[in-house]
Design a protein around this motif. Structure first.
Motif, PDB file in Angstrom:
ATOM      1  N   GLU A 290      42.113  38.597  74.588  1.00  0.00           N
ATOM      2  CA  GLU A 290      41.675  39.981  74.510  1.00  0.00           C
ATOM      3  C   GLU A 290      42.715  40.608  73.717  1.00  0.00           C
ATOM      4  OE1 GLU A 290      43.696  39.556  78.622  1.00  0.00           O
ATOM      5  OE2 GLU A 290      42.347  38.399  77.341  1.00  0.00           O
TER       6      GLU A 290
ATOM      7  N   ALA B 162      36.832  34.169  68.645  1.00  0.00           N
ATOM      8  CA  ALA B 162      36.512  32.931  68.814  1.00  0.00           C
ATOM      9  C   ALA B 162      36.990  31.859  67.752  1.00  0.00           C
ATOM     10  CB  ALA B 162      34.831  32.571  69.107  1.00  0.00           C
TER      11      ALA B 162
ATOM     12  N   ASP C 256      34.082  39.565  68.481  1.00  0.00           N
ATOM     13  CA  ASP C 256      33.885  38.378  69.211  1.00  0.00           C
ATOM     14  C   ASP C 256      33.944  37.107  68.512  1.00  0.00           C
ATOM     15  OD1 ASP C 256      33.813  39.986  71.519  1.00  0.00           O
ATOM     16  OD2 ASP C 256      31.736  39.681  71.699  1.00  0.00           O
ATOM     17  N   ARG C 257      33.165  37.117  67.250  1.00  0.00           N
ATOM     18  CA  ARG C 257      33.261  35.784  66.392  1.00  0.00           C
ATOM     19  C   ARG C 257      34.658  35.643  65.871  1.00  0.00           C
ATOM     20  NH1 ARG C 257      32.199  34.995  61.064  1.00  0.00           N
ATOM     21  NH2 ARG C 257      31.562  37.118  60.771  1.00  0.00           N
TER      22      ARG C 257
ATOM     23  N   ARG D 157      41.463  40.127  70.035  1.00  0.00           N
ATOM     24  CA  ARG D 157      40.510  41.077  69.867  1.00  0.00           C
ATOM     25  C   ARG D 157      40.943  42.627  69.536  1.00  0.00           C
ATOM     26  NH1 ARG D 157      36.146  44.162  71.608  1.00  0.00           N
ATOM     27  NH2 ARG D 157      33.961  43.327  71.140  1.00  0.00           N
TER      28      ARG D 157
ATOM     29  N   ALA E 229      31.026  44.703  67.757  1.00  0.00           N
ATOM     30  CA  ALA E 229      31.323  43.989  68.937  1.00  0.00           C
ATOM     31  C   ALA E 229      31.150  42.324  68.541  1.00  0.00           C
ATOM     32  CB  ALA E 229      30.872  44.232  70.294  1.00  0.00           C
ATOM     33  N   ALA E 230      30.172  41.966  67.929  1.00  0.00           N
ATOM     34  CA  ALA E 230      29.702  40.726  67.948  1.00  0.00           C
ATOM     35  C   ALA E 230      30.664  40.089  66.880  1.00  0.00           C
ATOM     36  CB  ALA E 230      28.176  40.376  67.619  1.00  0.00           C
TER      37      ALA E 230
END
Length: 263
Positions: A139, A163, A159-160, A142, A155-156
């Motif tokens: 987090e 990751a 997240d990518r 992010r 947001a996607a």
């Protein structure tokens, strides 16, 4: 210091050689969004993985910008590149500036994309806590990516990016790199350099923006230049790839040297 054979991919056959170095939160795949649109007739690019990242994820080392610079020079030696330009993103720009400090006669041109200055980055205590615990807290990664892109990205995508960062970096190396790029000040070793040096920054990046470059980069480099990309934050390769390619390659193309490194 013995250099490590950095994993890399070589693209193009152009006479102007360029080594590209990634930043703290990614491996060489950070450059993937721009690769299809590079001028591979004019340039030949070597895109590398630093120790602790990507194909060098398991490589041991001290994980410092000094070590990284020695590895980059070692790669140039293996490729037979006596003279080359450097592109570094964020932390990678700190590594690139270390190369300039150690081997100034070999560097044609220097490009920093959202570059960490050679003085490091003076993070307030609350930001240092955020960064220093990002090795174990996804987090935090992010939050860093979101903050440095102006809080406006999907947001996607965030997240990518997180990751990928977790997948391609070794946690111990990731944490050690932070101490080097953020806390080491070597600007006295590059101050006054006449190597042409471009800083490309994003207007949406509050951490490594134009104001900081005016206080650092443009003061230290006698032939320093600054380009601000209005729609970008810290990750121009993802956010504004075509504008980044144009800014970087126009600057590199301005070099008057021949392909053999002669004037």
């Amino acid at each position: 210091m013995a250099s490590f054979p950095l994993p890399h991919v070589v693209l193009g056959e152009g006479p102007h050689k360029v080594i590209a170095v990634h930043g703290w939160l990614a491996d060489r795949s950070a450059y993937a969004p721009v690769l299809a649109d590079l001028d591979l007739a004019s340039f030949q690019y070597a895109v590398v993985d630093l120790r602790g990242y990507g194909d060098a994820k398991d490589a041991t080392g001290t994980y410092t910008t000094t070590e990284g610079a020695a590895d980059v020079v070692g790669l140039a030696d293996r490729l037979g590149w006596d003279r080359f330009s450097l592109v570094g993103h964020s932390m990678g720009a700190s590594v690139a500036q270390r190369v300039l400090a150690s081997a100034p006669h070999r560097v044609r041109r220097l490009v920093g994309v959202s570059p960490v200055p050679a003085s490091g980055l003076d993070l307030p205590p609350e930001q240092w806590e955020l960064f220093s615990e990002a090795d174990r807290l996804p987090e935090n990664r992010r939050a860093i990516i979101d903050f440095t892109t102006g809080g406006v990205r999907p947001a996607a995508w965030l997240d990518r990016m997180v990751a990928r960062s977790l997948e391609v970096s070794d946690a111990k190396a990731f944490r050690s790199w932070l101490d080097s790029w953020a806390r080491e000040d070597f600007h006295d070793l590059i101050e006054g350099s006449t190597v042409p040096a471009l800083a490309v920054v994003g207007a949406q990046d509050p951490a490594l923006g134009a104001d900081l470059m005016r206080r650092t980069w443009l003061r230290w480099y006698g032939r320093g230049e600054l380009t601000e990309l209005g729609e970008s934050g810290h990750y121009a390769m993802d956010e504004t790839p075509l504008a980044l390619v144009r800014a970087v390659e126009d600057f590199l193309r301005a070099d008057g040297e021949g392909g053999d490194g002669t004037s």
